[in-house]
Design an enzyme around this catalytic site. Sequence first.
Site, short mmCIF file in Angstrom:
data_model
loop_
_atom_site.label_atom_id
_atom_site.label_comp_id
_atom_site.label_asym_id
_atom_site.label_seq_id
_atom_site.Cartn_x
_atom_site.Cartn_y
_atom_site.Cartn_z
N ARG A 10 0.85 -1.19 0.00
CA ARG A 10 0.00 0.00 0.00
C ARG A 10 0.89 1.24 0.00
O ARG A 10 1.94 1.28 0.65
CB ARG A 10 -0.91 0.01 1.24
CG ARG A 10 -1.96 -1.10 1.23
CD ARG A 10 -3.01 -0.84 0.15
NE ARG A 10 -4.04 -1.87 0.11
CZ ARG A 10 -4.05 -2.88 -0.76
NH1 ARG A 10 -3.06 -3.00 -1.64
NH2 ARG A 10 -5.03 -3.76 -0.75
N HIS B 206 0.41 0.36 -9.95
CA HIS B 206 -0.44 -0.39 -9.03
C HIS B 206 -1.06 -1.60 -9.75
O HIS B 206 -2.28 -1.80 -9.73
CB HIS B 206 -1.53 0.50 -8.45
CG HIS B 206 -2.05 0.00 -7.13
ND1 HIS B 206 -2.44 0.84 -6.12
CD2 HIS B 206 -2.24 -1.26 -6.65
CE1 HIS B 206 -2.86 0.13 -5.08
NE2 HIS B 206 -2.74 -1.16 -5.39
#
Length: 214
Positions: free
Chosen positions: A129, A177
């Site tokens: 994250r 991502h």
Amino acid sequence: MLHVLAYHNRMRLYDAQQRERIWKEHKHPSADQVAVGIMGMGVIGGEAANVLARLGFQVAGWSRSAKSVPGIKSFHGDAGLEPFLARTEILVCLLPLTPQTEGLLNLSLLRKLKRDGAAGGAFLINAARGKVQVDADIIAALDEGSLSAATLDVFPQEPLPVQSPLWAHPKVTITPHVAGDISPEAFVGQLFAQVDRFERGEPLENVIHRELGY
């Protein structure tokens, strides 16, 4: 796996040499000489650790609470963090984002990685994250030599702003991502299997523990 192997096999160095039209061979160590550390030993981290161990790397895992994975050296909690970092040359972050992990990948932590091992420096791979890392501290670690290179799939602000110095940094590899992407077909298959378990009254897989935050 992709980026651990790229660092192990000096692929970033060969990429740079290609741009400069340099033909030069560099020796790389056998996998059993290189220490990889996985931060976050959940389902994904445990599987990553197992695959890397099968490839021959020296693999250790760190997590907030004690975890036991056969064949993987385990560290946990505050007491285990520094010993884990001190033996780790390639750090792979797969931690969830919680109040305890926010900003954990900072300059102080990165300076504690092993830099004099067979890998030829300390390397960071964050596929967890974005808010677990501090972008400015990663740049500082790269510029001062605490880190030799970094692969970043996640960022505190996404998309990564075009003015971020990470885009042009010669020691940084950026992906948008995508490390955890799966095909729609695979996702739907998992969904149907979960529904079947629910209807049969069986325990569900990959359940979120809201009190833990993941």
